[in-house]
Enzyme design. Structure first.
Site, PDB file in Angstrom:
ATOM      1  N   GLY A 173       7.699   3.726 -10.802  1.00  0.00           N
ATOM      2  CA  GLY A 173       8.947   2.993 -10.616  1.00  0.00           C
ATOM      3  C   GLY A 173       9.259   2.067 -11.786  1.00  0.00           C
ATOM      4  O   GLY A 173      10.423   1.739 -12.019  1.00  0.00           O
TER       5      GLY A 173
ATOM      6  N   GLU B 161       2.904   9.361 -10.318  1.00  0.00           N
ATOM      7  CA  GLU B 161       2.932   9.427  -8.852  1.00  0.00           C
ATOM      8  C   GLU B 161       2.135  10.604  -8.304  1.00  0.00           C
ATOM      9  O   GLU B 161       1.583  10.546  -7.212  1.00  0.00           O
ATOM     10  CB  GLU B 161       4.382   9.513  -8.343  1.00  0.00           C
ATOM     11  CG  GLU B 161       5.212   8.253  -8.549  1.00  0.00           C
ATOM     12  CD  GLU B 161       5.946   8.188  -9.879  1.00  0.00           C
ATOM     13  OE1 GLU B 161       5.579   8.941 -10.804  1.00  0.00           O
ATOM     14  OE2 GLU B 161       6.883   7.376  -9.983  1.00  0.00           O
TER      15      GLU B 161
HETATM   16  N1  CAA Z   1       1.110  -1.336  -6.837  1.00  0.00           N
HETATM   17  C1  CAA Z   1       0.348  -2.340  -6.331  1.00  0.00           C
HETATM   18  N2  CAA Z   1      -0.616  -2.959  -7.032  1.00  0.00           N
HETATM   19  C2  CAA Z   1      -0.822  -2.550  -8.294  1.00  0.00           C
HETATM   20  C3  CAA Z   1      -0.067  -1.514  -8.890  1.00  0.00           C
HETATM   21  C4  CAA Z   1       0.935  -0.903  -8.101  1.00  0.00           C
HETATM   22  N3  CAA Z   1       1.748   0.052  -8.584  1.00  0.00           N
HETATM   23  N4  CAA Z   1      -0.522  -1.339 -10.153  1.00  0.00           N
HETATM   24  C5  CAA Z   1      -1.513  -2.228 -10.342  1.00  0.00           C
HETATM   25  N5  CAA Z   1      -1.688  -2.956  -9.227  1.00  0.00           N
HETATM   26  C6  CAA Z   1      -2.667  -4.014  -9.001  1.00  0.00           C
HETATM   27  C7  CAA Z   1      -4.071  -3.473  -8.844  1.00  0.00           C
HETATM   28  O1  CAA Z   1      -4.273  -3.030  -7.524  1.00  0.00           O
HETATM   29  C8  CAA Z   1      -4.885  -4.670  -9.215  1.00  0.00           C
HETATM   30  O2  CAA Z   1      -4.902  -5.552  -8.105  1.00  0.00           O
HETATM   31  P1  CAA Z   1      -6.303  -6.197  -7.616  1.00  0.00           P
HETATM   32  O3  CAA Z   1      -6.724  -7.082  -8.766  1.00  0.00           O
HETATM   33  O4  CAA Z   1      -5.902  -6.956  -6.390  1.00  0.00           O
HETATM   34  O5  CAA Z   1      -7.235  -5.078  -7.391  1.00  0.00           O
HETATM   35  C9  CAA Z   1      -4.071  -5.343 -10.321  1.00  0.00           C
HETATM   36  O6  CAA Z   1      -2.741  -4.845 -10.170  1.00  0.00           O
HETATM   37  C10 CAA Z   1      -4.537  -4.989 -11.707  1.00  0.00           C
HETATM   38  O7  CAA Z   1      -4.598  -3.564 -11.787  1.00  0.00           O
HETATM   39  P2  CAA Z   1      -5.876  -2.800 -12.369  1.00  0.00           P
HETATM   40  O8  CAA Z   1      -7.127  -3.530 -12.029  1.00  0.00           O
HETATM   41  O9  CAA Z   1      -5.780  -1.377 -11.900  1.00  0.00           O
HETATM   42  O10 CAA Z   1      -5.599  -2.929 -13.943  1.00  0.00           O
HETATM   43  P3  CAA Z   1      -6.051  -1.928 -15.094  1.00  0.00           P
HETATM   44  O11 CAA Z   1      -5.687  -2.628 -16.375  1.00  0.00           O
HETATM   45  O12 CAA Z   1      -7.444  -1.494 -14.891  1.00  0.00           O
HETATM   46  O13 CAA Z   1      -5.132  -0.616 -14.918  1.00  0.00           O
HETATM   47  C11 CAA Z   1      -3.050   0.544 -14.563  1.00  0.00           C
HETATM   48  C12 CAA Z   1      -3.755  -0.705 -15.143  1.00  0.00           C
HETATM   49  C13 CAA Z   1      -3.454   1.769 -15.374  1.00  0.00           C
HETATM   50  C14 CAA Z   1      -1.544   0.298 -14.722  1.00  0.00           C
HETATM   51  C15 CAA Z   1      -3.414   0.729 -13.096  1.00  0.00           C
HETATM   52  O14 CAA Z   1      -3.249  -0.502 -12.413  1.00  0.00           O
HETATM   53  C16 CAA Z   1      -2.609   1.760 -12.382  1.00  0.00           C
HETATM   54  O15 CAA Z   1      -2.865   2.938 -12.547  1.00  0.00           O
HETATM   55  N6  CAA Z   1      -1.629   1.336 -11.531  1.00  0.00           N
HETATM   56  C17 CAA Z   1      -0.860   2.222 -10.708  1.00  0.00           C
HETATM   57  C18 CAA Z   1       0.181   2.959 -11.523  1.00  0.00           C
HETATM   58  C19 CAA Z   1       0.939   3.915 -10.619  1.00  0.00           C
HETATM   59  O16 CAA Z   1       0.394   4.812 -10.044  1.00  0.00           O
HETATM   60  N7  CAA Z   1       2.274   3.693 -10.509  1.00  0.00           N
HETATM   61  C20 CAA Z   1       3.120   4.515  -9.682  1.00  0.00           C
HETATM   62  C21 CAA Z   1       3.342   3.856  -8.360  1.00  0.00           C
HETATM   63  S1  CAA Z   1       4.207   4.904  -7.199  1.00  0.00           S
HETATM   64  C22 CAA Z   1       5.862   4.742  -7.594  1.00  0.00           C
HETATM   65  O17 CAA Z   1       6.217   4.021  -8.488  1.00  0.00           O
HETATM   66  C23 CAA Z   1       6.818   5.553  -6.725  1.00  0.00           C
HETATM   67  C24 CAA Z   1       8.201   5.605  -7.242  1.00  0.00           C
HETATM   68  O18 CAA Z   1       8.557   6.495  -7.972  1.00  0.00           O
HETATM   69  C25 CAA Z   1       9.184   4.620  -6.829  1.00  0.00           C
END
Ligand code: CAA
Length: 258
Positions: free
Chosen positions: A109, A132
């Site tokens: 997103g 996603e």
């Molecule tokens: N939603 C909720 N929380 C999230 C998040 C998300 N999309 N992305 C990161 N966070 C949170 C993590 O859970 C973590 O929280 P905690 O400390 O409470 O555990 C905090 O942010 C820091 O994240 P990381 O520890 O994972 O940080 P990192 O530097 O190791 O990794 C990252 C960074 C690669 C961006 C990784 O956080 C990640 O892969 N995030 C998810 C990305 C993702 O899949 N996005 C798509 C979401 S679905 C969507 O967007 C649907 C749509 O089309 C509308």
């Protein structure tokens, strides 16, 4: 007005919205999307604001929709809430120019939100992706549609099917972003771009925005027809007279938004 999840400021003629959920890498919760919509409403209504900048932190523009908020939703929750449509699409309805200033992660997103803006300026540490599929779902805020229009079918398939990230350089080469700047200069460079646009005639800038966006919604023939009509309409404005007269008189134009 104070918000929980974003910071809002004005700098001259530019309104700046900074996504501010640092602990969640600016994950786009429903509260944040509500705040964003309210801030956009306020900037649209404020005649002193002529251009809007949307940005995040150095580490993340936004790491996507909030996975923790979404995880337990049923199909009926998503459908009945009209999850995504309500709220998110507000960005695309903005009539004033909106610039996305992206540093760090713009994933899911977050990438989709950046693509809803009128242009994306990326810091050299920016990373874009539609991951996603790794969560057992798919882009739901326009990623399969807007990314395909930006970068073409093959790369959009690559991004959405593998869930990989692309760096700023790749994003620039494939036309997803218009410029890359060093991270430390992102704010200054984006403000310069915003101020350049803010000095134009606002109604003409709005007409340009509408015309470019029309390219995404219609056939070429309809788009050209639309452009021609709006181009002709600019001749009814004082700002067209002023702009062309100023050119002939070798001076800077003084636009009045009329
Ligand atoms: N939603 C909720 N929380 C999230 C998040 C998300 N999309 N992305 C990161 N966070 C949170 C993590 O859970 C973590 O929280 P905690 O400390 O409470 O555990 C905090 O942010 C820091 O994240 P990381 O520890 O994972 O940080 P990192 O530097 O190791 O990794 C990252 C960074 C690669 C961006 C990784 O956080 C990640 O892969 N995030 C998810 C990305 C993702 O899949 N996005 C798509 C979401 S679905 C969507 O967007 C649907 C749509 O089309 C509308």
């Amino acid at each position: 007005m104070a918000y929980d999840t974003i910071l809002v400021e004005t700098s001259g003629k530019v309104g700046v919205i900074t996504l501010n959920r640092p602990k969640a890498l600016n994950a786009l919760s429903s509260g944040l999307i509500r705040d964003l919509g309210a801030a956009l409403d306020a900037f649209e209504a404020n005649p002193d604001v002529r251009v809007i900048v949307l940005t995040g932190s150095e580490k993340a523009f936004a790491a996507g929709a909030d996975i923790k908020e979404m995880a337990g939703k049923s199909y009926m929750d998503a459908y009945l809430e009209d999850f995504i449509t309500l709220g998110w699409e507000r960005v695309t309805k903005c009539r004033k120019p909106v610039i996305a200033a992206v540093a760090g992660f713009a994933l899911g997103g977050g990438c989709e939100l950046a693509m809803m803006c009128d242009m994306i300026i990326a810091a050299d540490n920016a990373k874009f992706g539609q991951p996603e599929i790794n969560l057992g779902t798919m882009p739901g805020a326009g990623g399969t549609q807007r990314l395909t229009r930006f970068v073409g079918k093959s790369k959009a398939m690559d991004m959405c099917l593998t869930g990989r990230m692309m760096d700023a350089d790749e994003a620039w080469k494939c036309g997803l972003v218009s410029r890359i700047v060093p991270l430390d200069d992102l704010r200054d460079e984006v403000m310069k771009i915003a101020e350049t646009i803010a000095d134009k005639s606002l109604p003409i800038a709005m007409m340009v925005k509408e015309a470019v966006n029309t390219a995404y919604e219609t056939t070429l023939a309809q788009g050209i027809h639309y452009e021609r009509r709006v181009f002709h309409a600019t001749f009814a404005t004082d700002d067209q007279k002023e702009g062309m007269t100023a050119f002939i008189e070798k001076r800077q134009p003084s636009f009045t938004d009329r």
